[in-house]
Design a protein around this motif. Structure first.
Motif, mmCIF file in Angstrom:
data_model
loop_
_atom_site.group_PDB
_atom_site.id
_atom_site.type_symbol
_atom_site.label_atom_id
_atom_site.label_comp_id
_atom_site.label_asym_id
_atom_site.label_seq_id
_atom_site.Cartn_x
_atom_site.Cartn_y
_atom_site.Cartn_z
ATOM 1 N N THR A 42 0.363 10.816 3.538
ATOM 2 C CA THR A 42 0.041 11.545 2.429
ATOM 3 C C THR A 42 1.702 12.148 3.393
ATOM 4 N N CYS A 43 2.108 12.312 3.803
ATOM 5 C CA CYS A 43 3.669 11.751 4.332
ATOM 6 C C CYS A 43 4.447 11.508 3.265
ATOM 7 N N ILE A 44 4.036 10.016 3.448
ATOM 8 C CA ILE A 44 4.985 9.232 2.360
ATOM 9 C C ILE A 44 4.382 9.735 0.289
ATOM 10 N N PHE A 45 3.252 10.187 0.714
ATOM 11 C CA PHE A 45 3.309 10.799 -0.808
ATOM 12 C C PHE A 45 4.330 12.362 -1.479
ATOM 13 N N ALA A 46 3.812 13.046 0.084
ATOM 14 C CA ALA A 46 4.760 14.628 0.039
ATOM 15 C C ALA A 46 6.192 14.386 -0.064
ATOM 16 N N ASP A 47 6.228 13.098 0.324
ATOM 17 C CA ASP A 47 7.834 12.239 0.093
ATOM 18 C C ASP A 47 8.469 12.602 -1.462
ATOM 19 N N ALA A 48 6.963 11.900 -1.657
ATOM 20 C CA ALA A 48 7.180 10.635 -3.741
ATOM 21 C C ALA A 48 6.919 11.907 -4.685
ATOM 22 N N SER A 49 6.394 12.540 -3.990
ATOM 23 C CA SER A 49 6.141 14.122 -5.803
ATOM 24 C C SER A 49 6.775 15.259 -4.823
ATOM 25 N N GLY A 50 7.591 14.959 -4.547
ATOM 26 C CA GLY A 50 8.762 16.308 -3.573
ATOM 27 C C GLY A 50 9.999 16.226 -3.272
ATOM 28 N N LEU B 84 0.606 -0.988 0.197
ATOM 29 C CA LEU B 84 0.453 0.062 -0.157
ATOM 30 C C LEU B 84 0.583 1.324 -0.123
ATOM 31 N N LEU B 85 1.841 1.105 1.285
ATOM 32 C CA LEU B 85 3.102 1.980 1.094
ATOM 33 C C LEU B 85 3.846 2.463 -0.073
ATOM 34 N N ALA B 86 3.597 1.289 -0.871
ATOM 35 C CA ALA B 86 4.861 1.419 -2.070
ATOM 36 C C ALA B 86 3.607 1.993 -3.409
ATOM 37 N N VAL B 87 2.727 1.754 -3.397
ATOM 38 C CA VAL B 87 1.767 2.633 -4.292
ATOM 39 C C VAL B 87 1.864 3.516 -3.785
ATOM 40 N N VAL B 88 1.902 4.195 -3.023
ATOM 41 C CA VAL B 88 1.031 6.035 -2.655
ATOM 42 C C VAL B 88 2.723 6.031 -3.596
ATOM 43 N N GLN B 89 3.335 5.966 -3.172
ATOM 44 C CA GLN B 89 4.701 6.037 -3.237
ATOM 45 C C GLN B 89 4.957 6.439 -5.004
ATOM 46 N N ILE B 90 4.399 5.266 -5.512
ATOM 47 C CA ILE B 90 4.173 5.264 -6.938
ATOM 48 C C ILE B 90 3.663 6.474 -7.478
ATOM 49 N N PHE B 91 2.090 6.569 -6.870
ATOM 50 C CA PHE B 91 1.626 8.022 -7.550
ATOM 51 C C PHE B 91 2.101 9.356 -7.033
ATOM 52 N N GLY B 92 2.877 8.944 -6.304
ATOM 53 C CA GLY B 92 3.857 10.998 -5.821
ATOM 54 C C GLY B 92 4.891 10.663 -6.357
ATOM 55 N N SER B 93 5.134 9.963 -7.079
ATOM 56 C CA SER B 93 6.270 10.462 -8.185
ATOM 57 C C SER B 93 6.201 10.664 -9.578
ATOM 58 N N PHE B 94 4.906 9.830 -9.849
ATOM 59 C CA PHE B 94 5.135 10.103 -11.045
ATOM 60 C C PHE B 94 3.758 11.399 -10.979
ATOM 61 N N LEU B 95 3.174 12.039 -10.488
ATOM 62 C CA LEU B 95 2.499 13.307 -9.875
ATOM 63 C C LEU B 95 3.792 14.291 -10.043
ATOM 64 N N ALA B 96 5.183 13.536 -9.159
ATOM 65 C CA ALA B 96 6.417 14.728 -9.310
ATOM 66 C C ALA B 96 6.958 14.681 -10.876
ATOM 67 N N CYS B 97 6.891 13.633 -11.991
ATOM 68 C CA CYS B 97 7.241 13.777 -13.268
ATOM 69 C C CYS B 97 6.144 14.479 -13.970
ATOM 70 N N GLN B 98 4.924 14.505 -13.443
ATOM 71 C CA GLN B 98 4.073 15.303 -14.466
ATOM 72 C C GLN B 98 4.123 17.278 -14.838
ATOM 73 N N ALA C 137 8.475 23.160 -2.147
ATOM 74 C CA ALA C 137 7.987 24.096 -0.709
ATOM 75 C C ALA C 137 6.437 24.140 -1.124
ATOM 76 N N VAL C 138 5.292 23.265 -1.692
ATOM 77 C CA VAL C 138 4.102 22.397 -0.968
ATOM 78 C C VAL C 138 4.007 21.117 -0.316
ATOM 79 N N THR C 139 4.754 20.305 -0.759
ATOM 80 C CA THR C 139 5.698 19.441 -0.690
ATOM 81 C C THR C 139 5.573 18.996 0.490
ATOM 82 N N SER C 140 6.859 19.940 0.750
ATOM 83 C CA SER C 140 7.796 20.076 2.060
ATOM 84 C C SER C 140 6.527 20.287 3.400
ATOM 85 N N ALA C 141 5.752 21.534 2.695
ATOM 86 C CA ALA C 141 4.325 21.965 3.559
ATOM 87 C C ALA C 141 3.618 20.566 4.238
ATOM 88 N N ALA C 142 2.888 20.091 2.823
ATOM 89 C CA ALA C 142 1.806 18.957 3.455
ATOM 90 C C ALA C 142 2.668 17.706 4.466
#
Length: 486
Positions: free
Chosen positions: A375-383, A312-326, A338-343
């Protein structure tokens, strides 16, 4: 003047050609990082097996054995950083990256041959050594083959590959036998080695070697245009000018002698250290306990096995990393970071509050830690994870890029080891709630640091970035004159 010439050709090159070869090559180049992700996640689905009565070793492994298996990678990785950093500048990015796959392959092979605790620890030391080299060379390689318009996206492939590796090993470990998984994981660095043999060296390093004609052919292939195209010849000229007085070599003395470059180094280092001290690694390590505690709440209907939790956490990371790519090349490095650090800061604060409430015996909703964790894992992976790598490579010239990447990655990997070893004693001393509040404070303080101290690097020349660092403003009129002159 050089940068304005590049901007003129960039506008032309957008009208034809393709970026497919750059994207595909960046994916292949990052395969050692994918292998690192599989190595990092390998312990999670196999810990119960290795410590149980049916262990593939001579007997069950102890907690101390598993602890050393988890941390040994971060002891050898900083050592490899310096060796591969020098090798990348002396022998080329391609050769250095090829030899990063060798110790990774040997590590998985050792695990296949012998499951004795010492052999497993030694195997992970080999994987850590190769991974440390990959973390230095991959950002350089990807940056030097990518156009400005996509270098942010391709730069995020590094962390995206790591998260894919985590998810892959969690799924494989949950579905397949122990040795079958090892064979698959061994194939990854071997495939990378074979494919990379057929791929070219980076244009920047080819220019350093005086291979101008080969550089034009490589750039033509990367941009999907004829190597005789005017845009290609202009880009070759830009690289030649860039390196006329800038031969790359590992030289901290050269870095510290340039006041502006040194200021850029401190900015890049602080941004990268915030990535380490944001606490997301600790959150991942502590995820199973959080899920278990949340599952005790009668209002919580989440009841997952440890492996399913990891997936589950790895899937959240994948979505976050994909969002960062986009988003990274659309909104810029600074706003997204800045937004991901605040989140991450807000979610960690909520996680600390939940632990504080549980410790005080007060009622605490079981869904809160799960939401905060994701939320933390998603923010970490996306920024927080990918963008420091992008900023690090964009703030320095070809001459200093290898030196900076080597120093920053050595410090960062050493920090990872310290965090993993000190996290448990710190929790015993001040409590989990205080630990997560410290992480939250670091993330939120980073937002202000990013706003006031870090320049935007998206589609900008070093002249513009360094002008921001020095507190100067480049006039738009000057840009127009230079562009027309070129």
């Amino acid at each position: 003047m050089v940068n304005k010439m590049y901007k003129v050709t960039h506008e032309k090159s957008e009208n034809h050609g393709s970026k497919h070869n750059q994207v595909l090559m960046s994916i292949v180049v990052c395969m050692p990082i994918l292998a690192y992700g599989t190595a990092m996640g390998w312990i999670s689905p196999n810990k119960a097996l290795l410590m149980g009565d049916s262990s593939p070793s001579n007997g069950p492994l102890s907690e101390e054995d598993v602890s050393w298996m988890a941390s040994i990678m971060f002891i050898f990785a900083p050592i490899a950083v310096f060796i591969y950093g020098v090798a990348a500048d002396k022998f080329g990015r391609k050769k250095a990256l090829l030899f990063a796959s060798v110790p990774i392959s040997l590590g998985w092979a050792v695990k296949l041959i012998c499951a004795h605790p010492i052999a497993l620890i030694g195997a992970r030391a080999l994987i850590g050594f190769g991974s440390g080299g990959a973390f230095v060379v991959c950002p350089l390689y990807v940056k030097e083959i990518s156009e400005d318009s996509i270098r942010g996206m391709t730069g995020t492939f590094i962390i995206f590959s790591q998260t894919v590796g985590n998810l892959l090993v969690f799924i494989l470990g949950d579905l397949l036998p122990f040795h079958t998984v090892l064979w698959i994981l061994l194939a990854i660095p071997l495939i990378h080695f074979c494919i990379l043999l057929r791929l070219p060296e980076t244009p920047s390093y080819l220019i350093k070697c005086g291979k101008n004609e080969e550089t034009a052919k490589v750039l033509g292939w990367l941009r999907s245009v004829p190597h005789t195209d005017k845009a290609i010849s202009d880009e070759v000229d830009k690289l030649i000018i860039e390196q006329t007085t800038c031969e790359p070599k590992f030289s901290p003395k050269l870095l510290f002698a340039d006041k502006t470059a040194l200021k850029a180094f401190w900015v890049a280092l602080i941004v990268n250290l915030t990535r380490e001290f944001c606490g997301c690694i600790a959150v991942l390590v502590y995820a199973s306990h959080i899920f278990a505690e949340a599952g005790k709440d009668p209002d919580t209907r989440i009841a997952l096995s440890p492996n399913k939790q990891s997936i589950l956490l790895a899937v959240v990371q994948i979505f976050g990393s994909f969002l960062a790519c986009q988003l990274v090349d659309r909104v810029g490095r600074k706003p997204l970071l800045a937004v991901t650090s605040a989140a991450a800061g807000v979610s960690l604060c909520a996680l600390g509050a939940w632990f504080c409430a549980r410790g005080a015996g007060a009622g605490a909703a079981g869904w809160l830690p799960i939401a905060a964790l994701c939320t933390c894992i998603f923010a970490d992976a996306s920024g927080l994870q990918p963008l420091p790598f992008v900023i690090m490579t964009e703030m320095f010239s070809f001459q200093l890029r290898g030196t900076v990447a080597t120093l920053i990655m050595a410090i960062s990997l050493g920090t990872d080891f310290a965090l993993l070893k000190l996290f448990a004693p710190l929790n015993s001393w001040i409590g989990y709630h205080s630990t997560f509040w410290i992480f939250s404070f670091i993330c939120l303080a980073n937002v202000f640091y990013l706003i006031f101290c870090v320049p935007e690097t998206k589609m900008r020349s070093l002249e513009d970035i360094y002008a921001d660092l020095e507190g100067k403003k480049r006039k738009k009129k000057e840009n127009v004159v230079e562009t027309n002159h070129v």
